[in-house]
Design a protein around this motif. Structure first.
Motif, PDB file in Angstrom:
ATOM      1  N   THR A  53       0.876  -1.306  -0.087  1.00  0.00           N
ATOM      2  CA  THR A  53      -0.082  -0.098  -0.143  1.00  0.00           C
ATOM      3  C   THR A  53       0.989   1.238   0.049  1.00  0.00           C
ATOM      4  O   THR A  53       0.294   2.304  -0.177  1.00  0.00           O
ATOM      5  N   SER A  54       2.177   1.333   0.326  1.00  0.00           N
ATOM      6  CA  SER A  54       3.036   2.153   0.104  1.00  0.00           C
ATOM      7  C   SER A  54       4.479   1.936   0.528  1.00  0.00           C
ATOM      8  O   SER A  54       4.685   0.686   0.946  1.00  0.00           O
ATOM      9  N   CYS A  55       5.426   2.616   0.328  1.00  0.00           N
ATOM     10  CA  CYS A  55       6.883   2.554   0.670  1.00  0.00           C
ATOM     11  C   CYS A  55       6.962   2.440   1.985  1.00  0.00           C
ATOM     12  O   CYS A  55       7.596   1.504   2.580  1.00  0.00           O
ATOM     13  N   THR A  56       6.357   3.304   2.755  1.00  0.00           N
ATOM     14  CA  THR A  56       6.096   3.193   4.029  1.00  0.00           C
ATOM     15  C   THR A  56       5.672   1.910   4.722  1.00  0.00           C
ATOM     16  O   THR A  56       6.581   1.413   5.690  1.00  0.00           O
ATOM     17  N   HIS A  57       4.854   1.344   4.117  1.00  0.00           N
ATOM     18  CA  HIS A  57       4.405   0.047   4.417  1.00  0.00           C
ATOM     19  C   HIS A  57       5.313  -1.386   4.105  1.00  0.00           C
ATOM     20  O   HIS A  57       5.276  -2.127   5.094  1.00  0.00           O
ATOM     21  N   GLU A 151      16.906  -1.507   2.168  1.00  0.00           N
ATOM     22  CA  GLU A 151      17.426  -0.285   1.286  1.00  0.00           C
ATOM     23  C   GLU A 151      16.015   0.511   1.025  1.00  0.00           C
ATOM     24  O   GLU A 151      15.046   0.086   0.626  1.00  0.00           O
ATOM     25  N   ASP A 152      16.260   1.840   1.608  1.00  0.00           N
ATOM     26  CA  ASP A 152      15.087   2.591   1.192  1.00  0.00           C
ATOM     27  C   ASP A 152      15.321   3.284  -0.245  1.00  0.00           C
ATOM     28  O   ASP A 152      15.924   4.078  -0.515  1.00  0.00           O
ATOM     29  N   ALA A 153      14.582   2.381  -1.281  1.00  0.00           N
ATOM     30  CA  ALA A 153      14.872   2.523  -2.555  1.00  0.00           C
ATOM     31  C   ALA A 153      13.315   3.189  -3.156  1.00  0.00           C
ATOM     32  O   ALA A 153      13.186   3.179  -4.379  1.00  0.00           O
ATOM     33  N   ALA A 154      12.893   3.978  -2.273  1.00  0.00           N
ATOM     34  CA  ALA A 154      11.606   4.644  -2.586  1.00  0.00           C
ATOM     35  C   ALA A 154      11.786   5.477  -4.055  1.00  0.00           C
ATOM     36  O   ALA A 154      10.956   5.373  -4.902  1.00  0.00           O
ATOM     37  N   GLN A 155      12.987   6.147  -3.973  1.00  0.00           N
ATOM     38  CA  GLN A 155      13.097   7.000  -5.353  1.00  0.00           C
ATOM     39  C   GLN A 155      14.051   6.008  -6.195  1.00  0.00           C
ATOM     40  O   GLN A 155      14.588   6.574  -7.342  1.00  0.00           O
ATOM     41  N   GLY A 156      14.374   4.794  -6.126  1.00  0.00           N
ATOM     42  CA  GLY A 156      15.553   4.116  -6.787  1.00  0.00           C
ATOM     43  C   GLY A 156      15.091   3.173  -7.642  1.00  0.00           C
ATOM     44  O   GLY A 156      15.864   2.488  -8.536  1.00  0.00           O
ATOM     45  N   PHE A 175      10.218   0.030  -2.703  1.00  0.00           N
ATOM     46  CA  PHE A 175      10.028   1.028  -3.516  1.00  0.00           C
ATOM     47  C   PHE A 175       8.867   1.918  -3.361  1.00  0.00           C
ATOM     48  O   PHE A 175       7.927   1.125  -2.395  1.00  0.00           O
ATOM     49  N   SER A 176       8.657   2.839  -3.820  1.00  0.00           N
ATOM     50  CA  SER A 176       7.307   3.844  -3.504  1.00  0.00           C
ATOM     51  C   SER A 176       6.843   3.973  -5.014  1.00  0.00           C
ATOM     52  O   SER A 176       7.362   4.134  -6.013  1.00  0.00           O
ATOM     53  N   PHE A 177       5.453   3.922  -5.132  1.00  0.00           N
ATOM     54  CA  PHE A 177       4.680   4.310  -6.142  1.00  0.00           C
ATOM     55  C   PHE A 177       3.947   5.570  -6.106  1.00  0.00           C
ATOM     56  O   PHE A 177       2.438   5.486  -6.540  1.00  0.00           O
ATOM     57  N   THR A 180       4.378  11.241  -6.352  1.00  0.00           N
ATOM     58  CA  THR A 180       5.531  11.950  -6.864  1.00  0.00           C
ATOM     59  C   THR A 180       6.390  11.176  -7.488  1.00  0.00           C
ATOM     60  O   THR A 180       7.701  11.693  -7.612  1.00  0.00           O
ATOM     61  N   LYS A 181       6.681   9.925  -7.450  1.00  0.00           N
ATOM     62  CA  LYS A 181       7.651   8.996  -7.682  1.00  0.00           C
ATOM     63  C   LYS A 181       7.659   8.856  -9.358  1.00  0.00           C
ATOM     64  O   LYS A 181       6.693   8.980 -10.181  1.00  0.00           O
ATOM     65  N   ASN A 182       8.656   8.283  -9.864  1.00  0.00           N
ATOM     66  CA  ASN A 182       8.697   8.026 -11.466  1.00  0.00           C
ATOM     67  C   ASN A 182       7.454   7.189 -11.864  1.00  0.00           C
ATOM     68  O   ASN A 182       6.994   7.494 -12.778  1.00  0.00           O
TER      69      ASN A 182
HETATM   70  C1  LIG Z   1       8.503   8.789  -1.010  1.00  0.00           C
HETATM   71  C2  LIG Z   1       9.610   8.208  -0.038  1.00  0.00           C
HETATM   72  C3  LIG Z   1       9.064   7.518   0.980  1.00  0.00           C
HETATM   73  C4  LIG Z   1       7.458   7.019   1.085  1.00  0.00           C
HETATM   74  O1  LIG Z   1       7.030   6.433   0.094  1.00  0.00           O
HETATM   75  P1  LIG Z   1       5.538   6.128   0.578  1.00  0.00           P
HETATM   76  O2  LIG Z   1       4.810   5.480  -0.901  1.00  0.00           O
HETATM   77  O3  LIG Z   1       4.693   7.627   0.076  1.00  0.00           O
HETATM   78  O4  LIG Z   1       5.034   5.840   1.806  1.00  0.00           O
HETATM   79  C5  LIG Z   1      10.049   7.019   1.497  1.00  0.00           C
HETATM   80  N1  LIG Z   1      11.304   7.366   1.398  1.00  0.00           N
HETATM   81  C6  LIG Z   1      11.669   8.177   0.619  1.00  0.00           C
HETATM   82  C7  LIG Z   1      13.136   8.421   0.513  1.00  0.00           C
HETATM   83  C8  LIG Z   1      10.666   8.808  -0.374  1.00  0.00           C
HETATM   84  O5  LIG Z   1      11.330   9.508  -1.223  1.00  0.00           O
END
Ligand SMILES: *Cc1c(COP(=O)(O)O)cnc(C)c1O
Length: 377
Positions: A53-57, A151-156, A175-177, A180-182
């Motif tokens: 449901t999110s990158c946070t999750h 790895e916080d690859a939210a942007q990666g 990963f994050s979708f 604001t992400k790609n």
């Molecule tokens: C966007 C982002 C998150 C959170 O992503 P969500 O999908 O909104 O939970 C976490 N870490 C970084 C570095 C981000 O850029």
């Protein structure tokens, strides 16, 4: 007005959402979620990717799978989004911040080891702007001290380090979708799992602590509650939107990269003149054009540039207030060593509009506005 971000939309998303509705399957783990998981596994080479449901999750799931307990310590940069810390703080961990490198804005791999104590459980590198942290060094430290790496690859997504996809190098990747992400599904993310033994526990945590995934595969004849878990699976409606984007991943990638490269070339002169600094992509890394930023001289100049942009109908934005200076950061964390670059570098960074479909005309206007600002200052 040129916005900072426009959520990506290629056109096929609507058709897939309608298809999910027509097939009467809009809850989680249907056809589109499976297609997204498979696409992500194919693209990254990860043994298992689970849409969340999110990158946070996804990061919360990783914290649960790492068995983070009260009193454990987790090492991460202070220059990051709150979610990186939240996921571990929720499990009772203490966050230990270390300084960043000024070139990539990523955690300084050479300052990690000094922050390790007998309570340290994990290292959480954040790949800022989709540019990789120095992963060989980080993985070596983790191996020697028996630590897990998330790895916080939210942007990666779609970036690599020495040929490996970001998110696949540590024990877990997220990963994050987010819009604001790609690539986006509104709100959403994915967890990448390296160790085969952790796949089943992950599936259980994601499905409210049940062995439902196994049941659907026909491996058991009824499903039941087997562990503590939560609900981390997204709706098919969101997955359908994402699938449209993933199918067009190269088109989105090329479009963003074109804008990024044009910014880089356009500001080379200002950088050579010592007016601004440009993003750095270390050797052995490929990036995904997630973000284009400039570094101004200082906070004052950055504020003036953002205001000048606004006056010219262009939205430029700054980024994270370092977590260690936030109220929750003080409560749940400590900064190990000296903050040499985290605050100073974060105060002078400004992000320029960059999104799928940014027109040549708008791009040129952003470039001209920034150049005008510096010719007057
Ligand atoms: C966007 C982002 C998150 C959170 O992503 P969500 O999908 O909104 O939970 C976490 N870490 C970084 C570095 C981000 O850029």
């Amino acid at each position: 007005m040129i916005p900072f971000n426009v959520p990506p939309f290629v056109g096929t998303e609507t058709k897939y959402i309608e298809d999910a509705i027509a097939k009467h399957k809009i809850c989680g783990d249907g056809e589109y979620t499976k297609k997204c998981n498979a696409w992500l596994e194919g693209k990254t080479g990860s043994p298992k990717v689970l849409l969340t449901t999110s990158c946070t999750h996804a990061t919360e799931m990783a914290a649960l799978l790492c068995d983070i307990k009260p009193g454990d310590e987790v090492i991460m940069p202070s220059y990051t989004f709150v979610s990186t810390a939240d996921a571990f703080v929720l499990r009772g961990a203490k966050v230990v911040f270390v300084d960043i490198r000024p070139d990539t804005m990523n955690i300084d791999e050479n300052k990690i080891e000094a922050a390790i104590t007998e309570n340290t459980k994990a290292i959480v590198p954040v790949h800022y702007a989709g540019v990789s942290c120095e992963m060989d060094t980080i993985m070596d430290i983790a191996r020697r001290h028996n630590l897990l790496v998330v790895e916080d690859a939210a942007q990666g997504i779609m970036s690599t380090y020495k040929g490996k996809a970001l998110g696949t190098i540590g024990d877990y990747g997220a990963f994050s979708f987010h819009e604001t992400k790609n690539y986006s599904m509104g709100e959403g993310g994915a967890l990448l799992i390296k160790n085969q033994d952790m796949i089943e526990p992950a599936e259980i945590i994601r499905e409210k602590g049940t062995n439902r995934a196994k049941f659907f595969r026909g491996q058991i004849d009824k499903y039941t509650w087997v562990e503590a878990g939560s609900s981390y699976l997204p709706s098919e409606l969101n997955a359908a939107y994402l699938y449209g984007q993933l199918e067009s991943a190269d088109k989105i990638f090329d479009d963003r990269m074109n804008s990024w490269n044009k910014y880089y070339d356009a500001f080379k002169e200002l950088a050579d003149a010592g007016k601004v600094e440009l993003p750095v992509v270390p050797e052995g890394c490929t990036h995904n054009a997630h973000m284009f930023y400039l570094k101004c001289k200082d906070l004052e100049e950055r504020t003036a540039l953002i205001n000048y942009g606004k006056a010219n109908d262009i939205i430029m934005v700054f980024h994270y207030i370092p977590l260690h200076s936030a109220p929750a950061g003080k409560k749940y964390g400590r900064f190990n060593g000296e903050d040499i670059f985290t605050t100073k570098e974060s105060e002078r960074l400004v992000r320029l509009p960059l999104y799928y479909g940014l027109t040549d005309e708008d791009h040129a206007k952003v470039v001209k506005t920034v150049k005008d600002f510096y010719s007057k200052n």
